[in-house]
Design a protein around this motif. Structure first.
Motif, short mmCIF file in Angstrom:
data_model
loop_
_atom_site.label_atom_id
_atom_site.label_comp_id
_atom_site.label_asym_id
_atom_site.label_seq_id
_atom_site.Cartn_x
_atom_site.Cartn_y
_atom_site.Cartn_z
N UNK A 192 66.38 74.94 54.20
CA UNK A 192 66.13 74.17 55.40
C UNK A 192 65.11 73.07 55.18
N UNK A 193 64.87 72.30 56.22
CA UNK A 193 63.97 71.16 56.10
C UNK A 193 64.66 70.03 55.36
N UNK A 194 63.92 68.98 55.15
CA UNK A 194 64.46 67.81 54.43
C UNK A 194 63.30 67.14 53.71
N UNK A 195 62.72 67.80 52.70
CA UNK A 195 61.46 67.31 52.11
C UNK A 195 61.57 65.96 51.43
N UNK A 196 62.73 65.59 50.91
CA UNK A 196 62.85 64.27 50.29
C UNK A 196 62.56 63.18 51.32
N UNK A 197 62.94 63.43 52.56
CA UNK A 197 62.72 62.46 53.64
C UNK A 197 61.33 62.63 54.28
N UNK A 198 60.86 63.87 54.44
CA UNK A 198 59.66 64.11 55.25
C UNK A 198 58.38 64.31 54.46
N UNK A 199 58.43 64.51 53.16
CA UNK A 199 57.21 64.77 52.39
C UNK A 199 56.29 63.56 52.41
N UNK A 200 54.98 63.76 52.38
CA UNK A 200 54.05 62.63 52.30
C UNK A 200 54.41 61.71 51.14
N UNK A 201 54.41 60.41 51.40
CA UNK A 201 54.95 59.46 50.44
C UNK A 201 54.14 59.43 49.15
N UNK A 202 52.82 59.73 49.23
CA UNK A 202 52.00 59.65 48.03
C UNK A 202 52.26 60.79 47.06
N UNK A 203 52.90 61.87 47.51
CA UNK A 203 53.21 62.98 46.61
C UNK A 203 54.37 62.66 45.69
N UNK A 204 55.21 61.70 46.08
CA UNK A 204 56.38 61.32 45.28
C UNK A 204 57.25 62.53 44.99
N UNK A 205 57.56 63.26 46.06
CA UNK A 205 58.32 64.50 45.95
C UNK A 205 59.71 64.25 45.34
N UNK A 206 60.35 63.18 45.72
CA UNK A 206 61.71 62.92 45.26
C UNK A 206 61.79 62.79 43.75
N UNK A 207 60.86 62.03 43.17
CA UNK A 207 60.88 61.86 41.71
C UNK A 207 60.59 63.17 41.00
N UNK A 208 59.69 63.96 41.57
CA UNK A 208 59.37 65.25 40.96
C UNK A 208 60.56 66.20 41.05
N UNK A 209 61.30 66.12 42.14
CA UNK A 209 62.46 66.99 42.33
C UNK A 209 63.51 66.75 41.25
N UNK A 210 63.65 65.52 40.83
CA UNK A 210 64.66 65.19 39.81
C UNK A 210 64.39 65.89 38.48
N UNK A 211 63.18 66.36 38.28
CA UNK A 211 62.83 67.00 37.01
C UNK A 211 63.11 68.51 37.01
N UNK A 212 63.57 69.02 38.16
CA UNK A 212 63.90 70.45 38.25
C UNK A 212 65.30 70.66 37.69
N UNK A 213 65.44 71.68 36.85
CA UNK A 213 66.71 71.92 36.18
C UNK A 213 67.82 72.28 37.16
#
Length: 988
Positions: free
Chosen positions: A406-427
């Motif tokens: 649930x949730x939508x962290x790529x959209x809602x995470x604080x922008x300075x955390x750069x969650x989306x780029x970090x997510x791409x590194x998960x296998x």
């Protein structure tokens, strides 16, 4: 007589006829381009040609063919045409609200509040009411996919087993689970069981609109996470520090009901007093007896001053206005020790929450108006730090398997955390969600989530009361629940959510025999609550540091304030058309968010076209676009002037600017998350605002059906009312009731009427969405709203009183306006075909089959409560939408007038039932949709021929008045005037 082609002209010939196109342009200016395009001409004529009288063809719209399939075996207890009701619960922000769902032949069609649930008390908010549209949304995710390819549940299980096998030697060091706030005891037990088997795995939680500051504030004050439970019915004086507690947050429905119960001036000695300090005007602020508008950075210092005034710490400084307000509030709180209450808002920093706890302690309110319990969240944490830790681990390559439930962290995470780029590194990335949204785009596995009306679960309310979430329909798109996904990680055989749930509660509340547990289980499902599960108050010890915690200095220059949107919340409801077209309580904007500022700030920014919600000409909607630059990041949005907003600060609503949200939610508005950082989750200084020389059209319903300047809302102070109850009518013309050109009606049976208490209405809009769901009302889209063609049968007008130059001096009032059901109805006498008629029970009925769309009735209605469907707004083709419609109300095509009829379908059902039992309809037996859902109990409906009915008694009160009474329309819907309990020290 002419025959053949000379008379029956083809559609193509009509399309090429200049006179036809000219007439078409006059009636359908927004669609004329389609008729000139050969590729779309046929589609356009198919949709519109059948109802164009000027084209010389039939005025009837043919409905699509539908196959009728009878029951092979009718379910036991099911009576065709008679609805059934089931108790369940909806969770938002980790807090469950008890609901009753109306079901027709296995199709949930309407949501109501559960009277037995302490979190709803029979009411429901806009999000619960709109849940019916969510479940039937055709844009929901419908397939389990692996890197975009449709796959099977068994393939997913095999992939997860392989991933866990690789994590076995590592004790799960590469596994992370990310959820929203979890109050489900069963789900929490499943996750904890998994973490016990893989002790190196970690569980994280993230809510973009969470109560994180309140959590951290309670730990600062008491050294542990606790939840305050407020008892508003015992509070004589209430101070809100930027808390919109009447509309949002845990238990807001119950708080609104208890607050309104203490606002009746007829019981003057019991009337409470509310002080509100806030930035963006809110529904709670509109009910304040005294409101102080401050920038976000100024509120902590004010809280410190008030705390010092009640003996908590020390403070000094501040403007004369602030010092006067702080002194008066502190004095009033001291005078009501044990019966006062201080509430801090979720957007306030932890130190303000600690100060609020310290003030309640010092005032003797603990144990009286507030108690403390364990949190509804099973595992309370600092969610910002939790997400920061997860993002850092992902970026460092420490995460091999991530499950996002649930949730939508790529959209809602604080922008300075750069969650989306970090997510791409998960296998391996697994995502359970209802929609193919921004996060789904970045995950290999997407599992369609079951709607809460499609699956079994459980959840706790704000006070800990547990409810069983039971489904009313099988998953429409093969959705899975979080219980089933987590169950894949278990070392036990695969089980359904129902089995997991029953097993947990059989252990949590054991019974002597299986048969006894079955009886208890059925009782829980019937009532919607599990008795004995509410938390008991716990003793807490206030830390000495709580009173002396330093507060940050106020920021100079421009600030930015972030808030969840009143309609789409944090963005999760962006694809719900009912909510997108719902006018927001203060601004009345639809289909967009805006950069909201005070009129003075907008003028200082040279935003000459900043439309505001108080004045302006109809159609003035081209707003100047400004660019917000905050902490090195920028976003653009139209500026909108809001009376009552403090200067040198702008407020932006979250939840818009969606890139992937379905056909409805993708596109509208701008993304405020693009400038929201982890160190400024709710507000921050250093904002730069610059003009872009661009304009943008905003749709604002405040300019439609204007009635300002005619005494719409009547309001006096408590002292004025006690001195002279007739004071609410001073200055208003009351017509002589004997003077009329209309014949008098005699009502021998029922005489229906309604009262609406302006003093109780909080403008939450729950009644508007309830009316939408109950009466199959269509949405029209932004373009049609810009033309003034919204279809709401019930609107909430907002009115202001006071000085625009002083934001704190403005008073805000909300006034629901349905059809008035006039005795002397101006609409009836002008209808040439008798489509609007007066019933023998006083209703102003609409006969759809007679209506030919002259719109004379609408033109002659002084209240402007009639709606004409200019186009075919109802969706006849989407199969899933058909399931959610109320079968007791017709679905209208284009060309007829629509309006409120006091939910005549509900009146008819109650009358049939009473006639079978040889009795009259009892008072309270009929509740209109708007009345039933109203949290503040502001709407009352009943039989005026029954002198003991509640509505008849309210009509006799001194506060009762009719809208535009000077027109002598004698409306059946009347209002109760507002009365404010002002503090004489601040009213001078």
């Amino acid at each position: 007589m002419k025959t053949g082609k000379a008379f029956w002209r083809t559609l193509d010939e009509l399309a090429d006829d200049p006179s036809f196109v000219e007439r078409l342009h006059n009636e359908f200016p927004s669609q004329v381009e389609a008729i000139e395009d050969p590729t779309t001409r046929r589609t356009f004529m198919k949709l519109m040609g059948a109802s164009l009288a000027l084209a010389g063809v039939t005025a009837c719209t043919t409905q699509p063919e539908e196959a009728i399939v009878p029951y092979v075996r009718q379910p036991e207890g099911l009576v065709p045409g008679k609805p059934m009701y089931f108790a369940t619960a909806m969770t938002l922000g980790g807090i469950a609200t008890g609901l009753l769902i109306e079901s027709h032949e296995g199709r949930p069609t309407k949501v109501e509040g559960n009277p037995l649930h302490p979190g709803s008390l029979g009411a429901a908010d806009v999000f619960a009411q709109a849940a019916i549209l969510n479940i039937y949304d055709p844009d929901r995710a419908q397939s389990l996919t692996d890197t975009g390819d449709v796959t099977s549940w068994s393939a997913f299980i095999a992939a997860m087993k392989a991933a866990l096998a690789a994590q076995g030697p590592l004790q799960g060091a590469g596994v992370r689970i990310l959820t929203e706030s979890v109050s489900s005891p069963t789900l929490a037990a499943q996750i904890k069981d998994f973490v016990a088997r893989f002790p190196a795995a970690q569980w994280h939680q993230w809510e973009p609109a969470s109560r994180n500051n309140a959590r951290v504030g309670s730990k600062l004050a008491f050294g542990e996470f606790v939840d305050p439970q407020y008892t508003l019915e015992k509070a004589d004086v209430i101070l809100s520090l930027d808390a919109d507690f009447l509309v949002s947050g845990p238990g807001s429905l119950a708080l609104a009901r208890h607050f309104a119960a203490r606002r009746r001036p007829e019981d003057a000695d019991k009337m409470n007093r509310l002080y509100v300090v806030e930035t963006m005007p809110t529904s709670t602020g509109s009910r304040a007896d005294h409101r102080l508008a401050l920038k976000p950075s100024e509120i902590p210092a004010l809280a410190k001053q008030i705390a010092a005034g009640v003996g908590v710490g020390s403070a000094s400084g501040g403007s004369a206005e602030v010092a006067k307000f702080a002194a008066a509030v502190a004095k009033d709180l001291q005078a009501h020790r044990g019966t006062s209450l201080v509430i801090a808002g979720d957007a306030q920093p932890p130190v303000v929450h600690a100060l609020a706890h310290a003030m309640n302690q010092a005032l003797g309110n603990v144990g009286q108006t507030v108690v403390y319990t364990q949190t509804a969240e099973v595992e309370p944490i600092d969610q910002v730090e939790s997400l920061r830790t997860l993002t850092a681990d992902m970026a460092a390559g420490k995460v091999d398997l991530l499950l996002i439930l649930g949730g939508n962290p790529v959209y809602t995470a604080p922008v300075d955390l750069n969650f989306s780029a970090a997510l791409d590194k998960v296998l391996t990335r697994v995502y359970l969600a209802e929609f193919n949204d921004e996060t789904a785009e970045r995950c290999q596995w997407q599992i369609p989530a079951a709607h809460f009306l499609e699956t079994w679960s459980d959840a706790r309310g704000h006070d800990g009361t547990a409810s069983i979430v039971q489904p009313l329909i099988a998953p429409l798109y093969g959705g899975r629940s979080a219980h089933e996904v987590i169950g894949v990680l278990s070392d036990r055989p695969e089980r359904q959510a129902y089995e997991v749930l029953r097993e947990f509660w059989a252990a949590a509340k054991p019974a002597a025999t299986p048969e006894e547990f079955d009886r208890e289980w059925r009782r829980w499902l019937h009532d919607g609550i599990i008795p004995g599960t509410a938390f008991t108050p716990k003793a807490v010890t206030l830390s000495a540091d709580a009173a002396n915690a330093p507060v940050a200095d106020a920021v100079t220059g421009m600030e930015i304030s972030f808030r969840p949107d009143p309609a789409v919340f944090d963005g999760r409801f962006a694809n719900n058309a009912w909510l997108q077209e719902l006018p927001k309580p203060i601004t009345k904007l639809v289909w967009d968010n805006a950069v909201m500022a005070s009129p003075a700030t907008a003028a200082a920014l040279k935003a000459a076209n900043a439309v505001n919600s108080r004045g302006g000409e109809h159609g003035t909607i081209d707003c100047d676009v400004v660019e917000l630059t905050f902490k090195g990041r920028s976003v653009k949005g139209p500026i909108f002037a809001v009376p009552g907003h403090p200067n040198d600060v702008v407020t932006v609503h979250l939840g818009y600017g969606r890139a992937r949200s379905g056909n409805i939610g993708t596109g509208p508005g701008f993304n405020a998350y693009a400038v929201r950082t982890s160190d400024a989750m709710w507000s921050g200084g250093g904002l730069q605002v610059s003009a872009t020389h661009e304009t943008f059209q905003l749709a604002c319903t405040q300019y439609h059906h204007l009635m300002e300047g005619r005494g719409m809302v009547r309001a006096v102070t408590r002292d004025e009312f006690l001195k002279d109850p007739e004071s609410v009518h001073h200055g208003f013309e009351e017509p002589a009731k004997t003077i009329t050109l209309y014949p008098d009606f005699k009502y021998d049976g029922y005489k229906w009427g309604m009262t609406i208490d302006v003093n109780s209405c909080i403008g939450c809009n729950a009644c508007v969405v309830a009316c939408h769901a109950e009466n199959n009302i269509a949405v029209v889209g932004k373009d049609q709203v810009l033309r003034g063609r919204e279809m709401h049968w019930l609107r909430i007008d907002a009115y202001y009183s006071g000085n625009d130059a002083n934001a704190s001096d403005l008073e805000t009032y909300f006034q629901p306006v349905p059809c008035m059901q006039c005795e002397n109805a101006p609409c009836e006498v002008v209808c040439p075909v008798g489509a609007t008629v007066h019933s023998d029970e006083g209703l102003n009925d609409m006969v759809y089959n007679r209506c030919v769309g002259t719109r004379y009735c609408s033109n002659n209605c002084p209240y402007k409560v009639r709606r004409f469907n200019y186009l075919l707004y109802s969706d006849w083709n989407t199969e899933s939408y058909k399931l959610g419609r109320n079968p007791d109300v017709s679905v209208r095509s284009r060309g007829v007038m629509e309006k409120c009829t006091y939910c005549v379908q509900r009146i008819t059902v109650a009358k049939i039932t009473s006639e079978k039992e040889n009795r009259r309809v009892q008072d309270g037996e009929i509740k209109t949709a708007c009345q039933q859902t109203c949290p503040s109990d502001a709407i009352v409906f009943g039989d005026l021929n029954d002198p003991n009915s509640r509505v008849a008694k309210l009509k006799e009160e001194e506060r009762n008045y009719a809208l535009l009474a000077e027109l002598n329309t004698r409306p059946r819907t009347t209002y109760l005037a507002a009365v404010r309990n002002v503090n004489p020290e601040l009213s001078a």
